[in-house]
Design a protein around this motif. Structure first.
Motif, PDB file in Angstrom:
ATOM      1  N   ASP A 103      15.562   6.113  -7.236  1.00  0.00           N
ATOM      2  CA  ASP A 103      16.173   5.298  -6.374  1.00  0.00           C
ATOM      3  C   ASP A 103      15.885   5.334  -4.626  1.00  0.00           C
ATOM      4  OD1 ASP A 103      17.457   3.741  -8.342  1.00  0.00           O
ATOM      5  OD2 ASP A 103      19.383   4.714  -8.122  1.00  0.00           O
ATOM      6  N   ARG A 104      15.894   6.897  -4.459  1.00  0.00           N
ATOM      7  CA  ARG A 104      15.671   7.157  -3.155  1.00  0.00           C
ATOM      8  C   ARG A 104      14.129   7.108  -2.610  1.00  0.00           C
ATOM      9  NH1 ARG A 104      17.447  12.705  -0.056  1.00  0.00           N
ATOM     10  NH2 ARG A 104      16.173  12.269   2.063  1.00  0.00           N
ATOM     11  N   TYR A 105      13.262   7.441  -3.414  1.00  0.00           N
ATOM     12  CA  TYR A 105      11.938   7.699  -3.136  1.00  0.00           C
ATOM     13  C   TYR A 105      11.040   6.568  -3.278  1.00  0.00           C
ATOM     14  CZ  TYR A 105      13.563  12.569  -2.728  1.00  0.00           C
ATOM     15  OH  TYR A 105      14.005  13.725  -2.221  1.00  0.00           O
ATOM     16  N   LEU A 106      11.114   5.864  -4.633  1.00  0.00           N
ATOM     17  CA  LEU A 106      10.169   4.926  -4.889  1.00  0.00           C
ATOM     18  C   LEU A 106      10.123   3.748  -3.895  1.00  0.00           C
ATOM     19  CD1 LEU A 106      10.352   4.884  -8.727  1.00  0.00           C
ATOM     20  CD2 LEU A 106       8.579   5.332  -7.514  1.00  0.00           C
ATOM     21  N   PRO A 107      11.126   3.287  -3.285  1.00  0.00           N
ATOM     22  CA  PRO A 107      11.068   1.849  -2.592  1.00  0.00           C
ATOM     23  C   PRO A 107      10.074   2.283  -1.578  1.00  0.00           C
ATOM     24  CG  PRO A 107      13.400   2.193  -3.222  1.00  0.00           C
ATOM     25  CD  PRO A 107      12.600   3.427  -3.763  1.00  0.00           C
ATOM     26  N   GLU A 108      10.120   3.337  -0.772  1.00  0.00           N
ATOM     27  CA  GLU A 108       9.349   3.560   0.293  1.00  0.00           C
ATOM     28  C   GLU A 108       7.922   3.950  -0.053  1.00  0.00           C
ATOM     29  OE1 GLU A 108       8.480   4.525   4.401  1.00  0.00           O
ATOM     30  OE2 GLU A 108       9.890   3.596   3.677  1.00  0.00           O
ATOM     31  N   ILE A 109       7.760   4.811  -0.987  1.00  0.00           N
ATOM     32  CA  ILE A 109       6.401   5.049  -1.516  1.00  0.00           C
ATOM     33  C   ILE A 109       5.726   3.777  -1.885  1.00  0.00           C
ATOM     34  CG2 ILE A 109       5.149   6.390  -3.187  1.00  0.00           C
ATOM     35  CD1 ILE A 109       7.298   8.557  -2.950  1.00  0.00           C
ATOM     36  N   MET A 110       6.261   3.061  -2.808  1.00  0.00           N
ATOM     37  CA  MET A 110       5.517   2.016  -3.552  1.00  0.00           C
ATOM     38  C   MET A 110       5.246   0.726  -2.355  1.00  0.00           C
ATOM     39  SD  MET A 110       4.740   2.360  -6.524  1.00  0.00           S
ATOM     40  CE  MET A 110       4.576   3.998  -5.914  1.00  0.00           C
ATOM     41  N   ALA A 111       6.103   0.749  -1.550  1.00  0.00           N
ATOM     42  CA  ALA A 111       6.237  -0.564  -0.370  1.00  0.00           C
ATOM     43  C   ALA A 111       5.021   0.041   0.347  1.00  0.00           C
ATOM     44  CB  ALA A 111       7.346  -0.433   0.479  1.00  0.00           C
ATOM     45  N   ARG A 112       4.605   1.087   0.791  1.00  0.00           N
ATOM     46  CA  ARG A 112       3.709   1.598   1.717  1.00  0.00           C
ATOM     47  C   ARG A 112       2.410   1.615   0.798  1.00  0.00           C
ATOM     48  NH1 ARG A 112       5.040   7.302   4.274  1.00  0.00           N
ATOM     49  NH2 ARG A 112       3.072   6.992   5.255  1.00  0.00           N
ATOM     50  N   PHE A 113       2.346   1.969  -0.293  1.00  0.00           N
ATOM     51  CA  PHE A 113       1.116   2.031  -0.988  1.00  0.00           C
ATOM     52  C   PHE A 113       0.625   0.701  -1.562  1.00  0.00           C
ATOM     53  CE2 PHE A 113      -1.107   2.345  -5.331  1.00  0.00           C
ATOM     54  CZ  PHE A 113      -2.088   3.293  -4.913  1.00  0.00           C
ATOM     55  N   SER A 114       1.650  -0.169  -1.773  1.00  0.00           N
ATOM     56  CA  SER A 114       1.128  -1.664  -2.264  1.00  0.00           C
ATOM     57  C   SER A 114       0.805  -2.330  -1.003  1.00  0.00           C
ATOM     58  CB  SER A 114       2.495  -2.349  -2.772  1.00  0.00           C
ATOM     59  OG  SER A 114       2.825  -1.775  -4.119  1.00  0.00           O
ATOM     60  N   GLN A 115       1.229  -2.229   0.269  1.00  0.00           N
ATOM     61  CA  GLN A 115       0.897  -2.714   1.408  1.00  0.00           C
ATOM     62  C   GLN A 115      -0.624  -2.407   1.671  1.00  0.00           C
ATOM     63  OE1 GLN A 115       3.741  -1.641   4.141  1.00  0.00           O
ATOM     64  NE2 GLN A 115       4.910  -3.564   4.095  1.00  0.00           N
ATOM     65  N   ALA A 116      -0.848  -1.244   1.516  1.00  0.00           N
ATOM     66  CA  ALA A 116      -2.339  -0.808   1.665  1.00  0.00           C
ATOM     67  C   ALA A 116      -3.279  -1.026   0.514  1.00  0.00           C
ATOM     68  CB  ALA A 116      -2.162   0.857   1.932  1.00  0.00           C
ATOM     69  N   ASN A 117      -2.780  -0.998  -0.586  1.00  0.00           N
ATOM     70  CA  ASN A 117      -3.566  -1.294  -2.086  1.00  0.00           C
ATOM     71  C   ASN A 117      -2.985  -2.633  -2.932  1.00  0.00           C
ATOM     72  OD1 ASN A 117      -5.402   1.300  -1.389  1.00  0.00           O
ATOM     73  ND2 ASN A 117      -3.292   2.096  -1.518  1.00  0.00           N
ATOM     74  N   PRO A 118      -3.105  -3.763  -2.245  1.00  0.00           N
ATOM     75  CA  PRO A 118      -2.528  -4.776  -2.975  1.00  0.00           C
ATOM     76  C   PRO A 118      -3.023  -5.135  -4.231  1.00  0.00           C
ATOM     77  CG  PRO A 118      -3.780  -5.671  -1.139  1.00  0.00           C
ATOM     78  CD  PRO A 118      -3.786  -4.100  -1.173  1.00  0.00           C
ATOM     79  N   ARG A 119      -4.406  -4.591  -4.506  1.00  0.00           N
ATOM     80  CA  ARG A 119      -4.960  -5.145  -5.957  1.00  0.00           C
ATOM     81  C   ARG A 119      -4.839  -4.112  -6.865  1.00  0.00           C
ATOM     82  NH1 ARG A 119     -10.758  -6.520  -4.379  1.00  0.00           N
ATOM     83  NH2 ARG A 119     -11.125  -7.186  -6.829  1.00  0.00           N
ATOM     84  N   VAL A 120      -4.039  -2.880  -6.599  1.00  0.00           N
ATOM     85  CA  VAL A 120      -3.828  -2.014  -7.547  1.00  0.00           C
ATOM     86  C   VAL A 120      -2.542  -2.091  -8.395  1.00  0.00           C
ATOM     87  CG1 VAL A 120      -3.215   0.636  -7.640  1.00  0.00           C
ATOM     88  CG2 VAL A 120      -4.883  -0.082  -6.041  1.00  0.00           C
ATOM     89  N   GLU A 121      -2.658  -2.037  -9.705  1.00  0.00           N
ATOM     90  CA  GLU A 121      -1.496  -2.182 -10.660  1.00  0.00           C
ATOM     91  C   GLU A 121      -1.017  -0.740 -10.818  1.00  0.00           C
ATOM     92  OE1 GLU A 121      -0.724  -2.954 -15.324  1.00  0.00           O
ATOM     93  OE2 GLU A 121      -2.749  -3.609 -14.574  1.00  0.00           O
ATOM     94  N   VAL A 122       0.532  -0.540 -10.548  1.00  0.00           N
ATOM     95  CA  VAL A 122       1.245   0.557 -10.720  1.00  0.00           C
ATOM     96  C   VAL A 122       1.924   0.520 -12.037  1.00  0.00           C
ATOM     97  CG1 VAL A 122       2.500   2.357  -9.512  1.00  0.00           C
ATOM     98  CG2 VAL A 122       0.824   1.182  -8.017  1.00  0.00           C
ATOM     99  N   THR A 123       1.707   1.522 -12.826  1.00  0.00           N
ATOM    100  CA  THR A 123       2.722   1.662 -13.977  1.00  0.00           C
ATOM    101  C   THR A 123       3.618   2.952 -13.758  1.00  0.00           C
ATOM    102  OG1 THR A 123       1.036   0.800 -15.591  1.00  0.00           O
ATOM    103  CG2 THR A 123       2.904   2.238 -16.475  1.00  0.00           C
ATOM    104  N   ILE A 124       4.873   2.632 -13.861  1.00  0.00           N
ATOM    105  CA  ILE A 124       5.966   3.413 -13.337  1.00  0.00           C
ATOM    106  C   ILE A 124       6.813   3.873 -14.711  1.00  0.00           C
ATOM    107  CG2 ILE A 124       7.994   4.015 -11.960  1.00  0.00           C
ATOM    108  CD1 ILE A 124       6.997   2.003 -10.026  1.00  0.00           C
ATOM    109  N   VAL A 125       6.868   5.447 -14.832  1.00  0.00           N
ATOM    110  CA  VAL A 125       7.409   5.795 -16.197  1.00  0.00           C
ATOM    111  C   VAL A 125       8.847   6.724 -15.364  1.00  0.00           C
ATOM    112  CG1 VAL A 125       7.566   7.312 -17.999  1.00  0.00           C
ATOM    113  CG2 VAL A 125       5.603   5.856 -17.682  1.00  0.00           C
TER     114      VAL A 125
END
Length: 292
Positions: free
Chosen positions: A105-127
């Motif tokens: 809850d704390r870490y993923l929103p910031e990490i994924m927002a930044r990563f997806s903005q820089a790499n919009p074509r990457v598919e991320v699977t989260i477990v």
């Protein structure tokens, strides 16, 4: 001379404006509260006007703060758009990351927002699973990266963050005064559970484990309902919880270390990019050393 606004300060300013709190904003931007306060002091110095005023325990924007907020959002977005537009090596593909729900809850929103903005074509699977299961998945080649509770004897991990481990109870109940003390903890192999039991036994405090689960949401629900006391890292604290300390009869717990585990069999530029961003986002070791 023209005043140049700092992008990092603007990101922090937006976080404060959206949460209404320096403390909650510090969690979002992964900085200490003192670092956030210093950033806002410097931002006010840059524009020459106050941008916050106190409203009880919350921080409210001044009229100039409201005016700055609109510009700040546009500047930060434009900055990200520019970085993405001129990226010469746009990454594509799929990356698999694991994380315990204690931290998600704390870490993923910031990490994924930044990563997806820089790499919009990457598919991320989260477990989302407990640390032992994530380590098993790394070893079985089912994950590329995992953010884990750092455990020395369970493989090699990069130690990237340090947090306090805290006793927590409901802010609306007095369950922490009961004898024996009712507890909601992880499974028997959980290091936090073992640490809590050892501390209570050291002070001869009677206890009983009433609720046991790998899921921190379930454990937190028992705490918020006033049914049990638990131990959680700072990142897992929620509104409605109260931290217990020595004045309440609860001894200090060992620190919680957060690490990053890589699947070296699947090392690619994509996993390296996400790993670097995770370390950059979570790292508070330098701040802790400076404070000491």
């Amino acid at each position: 001379m023209a005043v140049l606004l700092d992008i990092d300060q603007l990101r922090t300013f937006i976080a404060i404006a959206e949460t209404g709190s320096f403390t909650r904003a510090a969690d979002i931007v992964f900085k200490t509260q003192s670092a956030v306060s210093m950033q806002m002091k410097r931002l006010e110095e840059r524009i020459g006007k106050p941008i916050f005023e106190r409203d009880g325990r919350a921080s409210r924007l001044t009229e100039d703060g409201d005016k700055l907020l609109d510009y700040a959002r546009r500047i930060v977005k434009l900055n990200m758009d520019a970085v993405c537009a001129f990226s010469q090596n746009e990454l594509t593909g799929r990356v698999r990351i694991g994380i315990p729900d204690d931290y998600a809850d704390r870490y993923l929103p910031e990490i994924m927002a930044r990563f997806s903005q820089a790499n919009p074509r990457v598919e991320v699977t989260i477990v989302c699973e407990p640390t032992p299961m994530l380590i098993e998945r790394i070893n079985a080649n089912d994950l590329d990266l995992a953010i884990i509770t750092h455990v020395e004897h369970k493989g090699t991990a990069e130690f990237v963050r340090h947090e306090r481990l805290l006793w927590v109870t409901s802010s609306r109940h007095q369950v922490h005064t009961e004898t024996p003390l009712p507890l909601a903890l992880g499974r028997p192999s959980c290091g936090w559970r073992q640490a809590a039991q050892e501390k209570l036994e050291t002070i001869n405090r009677g206890y009983r484990v009433l609720y046991s689960s790998w899921n921190s949401t379930a454990v937190g629900a028992m705490v918020l309902a006033g049914l049990a006391v638990s131990v959680l890292p700072e990142s897992a604290l929620r509104p409605g919880m109260r931290v217990l300390g020595p004045t309440d009869g609860f001894p200090p717990l060992p620190s919680c270390k957060i690490g990053l585990v890589r699947n070296w069999r699947e090392q690619t530029s994509l996993t390296d990019a996400l790993a670097s961003l995770i370390i950059q986002s979570l790292d508070n070791l330098a701040q802790n050393e400076a404070a000491e």
